[in-house]
Scaffold this motif. Structure first.
Motif, PDB file in Angstrom:
ATOM      1  N   ASP A 219      31.093 -60.399 -66.093  1.00 44.81           N
ATOM      2  CA  ASP A 219      30.370 -61.525 -65.848  1.00 44.81           C
ATOM      3  C   ASP A 219      29.496 -61.944 -66.864  1.00 44.81           C
ATOM      4  O   ASP A 219      28.615 -61.524 -67.906  1.00 44.81           O
ATOM      5  CB  ASP A 219      29.053 -60.520 -65.090  1.00 44.81           C
ATOM      6  CG  ASP A 219      28.489 -61.884 -64.128  1.00 44.81           C
ATOM      7  OD1 ASP A 219      27.925 -62.525 -64.873  1.00 44.81           O
ATOM      8  OD2 ASP A 219      27.468 -60.918 -63.444  1.00 44.81           O
ATOM      9  N   VAL A 220      29.834 -63.756 -67.588  1.00 41.78           N
ATOM     10  CA  VAL A 220      29.469 -64.472 -68.269  1.00 41.78           C
ATOM     11  C   VAL A 220      27.482 -64.238 -68.423  1.00 41.78           C
ATOM     12  O   VAL A 220      27.384 -63.598 -69.708  1.00 41.78           O
ATOM     13  CB  VAL A 220      29.408 -65.329 -68.891  1.00 41.78           C
ATOM     14  CG1 VAL A 220      29.454 -66.383 -67.686  1.00 41.78           C
ATOM     15  CG2 VAL A 220      28.988 -65.992 -70.017  1.00 41.78           C
ATOM     16  N   LEU A 221      26.925 -64.360 -67.481  1.00 43.21           N
ATOM     17  CA  LEU A 221      25.212 -64.732 -67.324  1.00 43.21           C
ATOM     18  C   LEU A 221      24.537 -62.752 -67.659  1.00 43.21           C
ATOM     19  O   LEU A 221      23.900 -62.336 -68.102  1.00 43.21           O
ATOM     20  CB  LEU A 221      25.331 -64.605 -65.774  1.00 43.21           C
ATOM     21  CG  LEU A 221      26.021 -66.560 -65.703  1.00 43.21           C
ATOM     22  CD1 LEU A 221      24.927 -66.756 -64.392  1.00 43.21           C
ATOM     23  CD2 LEU A 221      24.578 -67.031 -67.086  1.00 43.21           C
TER      24      LEU A 221
ATOM     25  N   LYS B 290      13.972 -62.020 -68.915  1.00 39.28           N
ATOM     26  CA  LYS B 290      14.271 -63.234 -67.993  1.00 39.28           C
ATOM     27  C   LYS B 290      14.429 -64.369 -68.755  1.00 39.28           C
ATOM     28  O   LYS B 290      14.747 -64.924 -69.801  1.00 39.28           O
ATOM     29  CB  LYS B 290      13.133 -64.398 -67.475  1.00 39.28           C
ATOM     30  CG  LYS B 290      12.205 -62.724 -66.378  1.00 39.28           C
ATOM     31  CD  LYS B 290      11.740 -63.489 -65.616  1.00 39.28           C
ATOM     32  CE  LYS B 290      10.290 -62.940 -64.074  1.00 39.28           C
ATOM     33  NZ  LYS B 290       9.333 -61.814 -64.762  1.00 39.28           N
ATOM     34  N   PHE B 291      15.570 -65.165 -67.953  1.00 38.23           N
ATOM     35  CA  PHE B 291      15.982 -66.578 -68.940  1.00 38.23           C
ATOM     36  C   PHE B 291      16.360 -67.596 -67.820  1.00 38.23           C
ATOM     37  O   PHE B 291      16.433 -67.384 -66.366  1.00 38.23           O
ATOM     38  CB  PHE B 291      17.748 -65.780 -69.126  1.00 38.23           C
ATOM     39  CG  PHE B 291      18.801 -65.789 -68.787  1.00 38.23           C
ATOM     40  CD1 PHE B 291      18.447 -64.885 -68.051  1.00 38.23           C
ATOM     41  CD2 PHE B 291      19.684 -67.500 -67.918  1.00 38.23           C
ATOM     42  CE1 PHE B 291      20.214 -64.296 -67.098  1.00 38.23           C
ATOM     43  CE2 PHE B 291      20.836 -66.436 -67.602  1.00 38.23           C
ATOM     44  CZ  PHE B 291      20.558 -65.446 -66.928  1.00 38.23           C
TER      45      PHE B 291
ATOM     46  N   LEU C  65      20.384 -61.555 -75.250  1.00 36.41           N
ATOM     47  CA  LEU C  65      19.397 -62.273 -75.223  1.00 36.41           C
ATOM     48  C   LEU C  65      18.057 -60.967 -75.693  1.00 36.41           C
ATOM     49  O   LEU C  65      17.125 -61.259 -76.089  1.00 36.41           O
ATOM     50  CB  LEU C  65      18.371 -63.131 -74.029  1.00 36.41           C
ATOM     51  CG  LEU C  65      18.253 -64.073 -74.277  1.00 36.41           C
ATOM     52  CD1 LEU C  65      18.731 -65.144 -75.148  1.00 36.41           C
ATOM     53  CD2 LEU C  65      18.016 -64.886 -72.503  1.00 36.41           C
ATOM     54  N   GLY C  66      18.012 -60.187 -74.129  1.00 31.80           N
ATOM     55  CA  GLY C  66      17.134 -58.867 -74.509  1.00 31.80           C
ATOM     56  C   GLY C  66      17.351 -58.117 -75.912  1.00 31.80           C
ATOM     57  O   GLY C  66      16.478 -58.397 -76.548  1.00 31.80           O
TER      58      GLY C  66
END
Ligand SMILES: Cc1ncc(C[n+]2csc(CCOP(=O)(O)OP(=O)(O)O)c2C)c(N)n1
Length: 327
Positions: free
Chosen positions: A217-219, A8-9, A226-227
């Motif tokens: 897709d940058v996100l 989650k971010f 991140l994970g």
């Protein structure tokens, strides 16, 4: 392959705009370089990553300064995101004294230890055992730094790739392996060099998780990174993230890429990472015309200034070729 949990971010509007800035800056840097090559100004091989920017932005965005990256020939943008000024990077391409290696090296092999950038190797895949060594050092020193190591799908067919992943898996090293799968290794298409669809499944053979994602897709890239970065930092070992993407230009600026079709290029251009992210930002009312104009002007100024600076910078003196050779 075990599923990797979705991390989650939440990014603040300023952070999303920062991502947008980096995507566009890296694109603009490469596009200007491509023109400068044709004008005969550049004294380095140029391997642009146009079309692949979301991978660099998504992977570097969550890094600390002390974390290390092991970039490849196509990853000049990662130098910028890790803190190398555009002026210095452009000087490096012009082989000027104001560049990272003071004009003694092509752009591809310079590193900056203080900024956590390890210089690239010419031999494909050979940066990965080095990344494993770095990760091993961090583990031995008991610091929670992370290594992000980039490679192409072509490099994933070398012995070095397999040795590095094996060692990283056995030692549970803090490494995020990022495959920039841009469909070609020079002129060789994927299906002629690999009998599998996803490089990501190779991680399983070495005892850790691999995931294949949309590298445009940058996100999505940010979320997966991140994970993986959090796991590496917590001592839970490496992750392999395969980012599916496409390079718009040839292997290098001298390659006209006759081995691919216009249709294929058009299909991938329609998946350009920048307009899709722009649409998202506008739909969320994070970006409007004024903000976009201001960011684009800032980028143009930065690149113009970098080119002007590099053009006017001094050439190295011949006698300097033999200085700084030993640590
Ligand atoms: C071990 C090795 N083999 C061949 C080469 C020549 N070479 C340089 S780049 C390249 C293609 C690389 O493809 P990939 O690893 O998929 O990365 P990409 O350039 O597509 O980003 C090749 C074959 C090399 N540098 N090292």
């Amino acid at each position: 392959m075990p599923p990797i949990k979705r991390t989650k971010f939440k990014l603040a509007p300023e952070q999303l705009l920062e991502m947008f800035y980096w995507l566009k800056l890296i694109r603009a840097f490469d596009e200007r370089l491509s023109i400068l090559v044709k004008q005969g100004q550049v004294r380095s091989g140029v391997y642009t990553g146009i079309g692949q920017e979301a991978i660099i932005v998504g992977t570097c965005f969550g890094l600390r300064k002390e974390d290390f990256i092991c970039p490849l020939h196509r990853d000049l943008g990662s130098f910028l995101m890790k803190g190398v000024e555009a002026r210095v990077m452009m000087s490096q391409m012009f082989a000027k004294t104001t560049g990272l290696s003071k004009g003694r090296d092509s752009a591809l092999h310079s590193g900056v230890t203080e900024l956590g950038i390890f210089g690239n190797t010419s031999m494909l895949g050979a940066n990965l055992p080095i990344a494993a060594g770095l990760g091993y050092t961090f583990k031995m020193e008991k610091v929670d730094n992370v290594v992000v190591a980039y490679f192409g799908e072509g490099a994933s067919n070398t012995g070095d790739f397999h040795e590095a992943l094996n060692f990283a898996g056995v030692q549970q090293l803090p490494i995020v392996f990022i495959c920039e799968n841009n469909q070609y290794a020079y002129s060789v298409p994927l299906e002629k060099s690999m009998a599998i669809d996803d490089v990501a499944i190779r991680a399983e053979g070495y005892g850790f998780d691999g995931v294949a994602i949309n590298g445009n897709d940058v996100l999505a890239v940010y979320q997966a990174s991140l994970g993986a970065i959090a796991r590496a930092r917590a001592g839970d070992g490496p992750t392999l993230i395969e980012c599916k993407t496409y390079r718009w230009h040839g292997h290098s600026e001298h390659d006209k890429a006759f081995y691919r079709t216009d249709e294929e290029l058009a299909m991938w251009k329609s998946r350009d990472p920048i307009p899709t992210f722009t649409t998202y930002l506008r739909a969320r009312h994070v970006l409007d015309d004024d903000k976009q104009k201001a960011i684009e002007e800032r980028i143009t100024t930065t690149i113009d200034d970098a080119v002007e600076f590099a053009l006017n910078a001094p050439d190295p003196a011949p006698e300097d070729a033999v200085t700084d050779l030993y640590a």
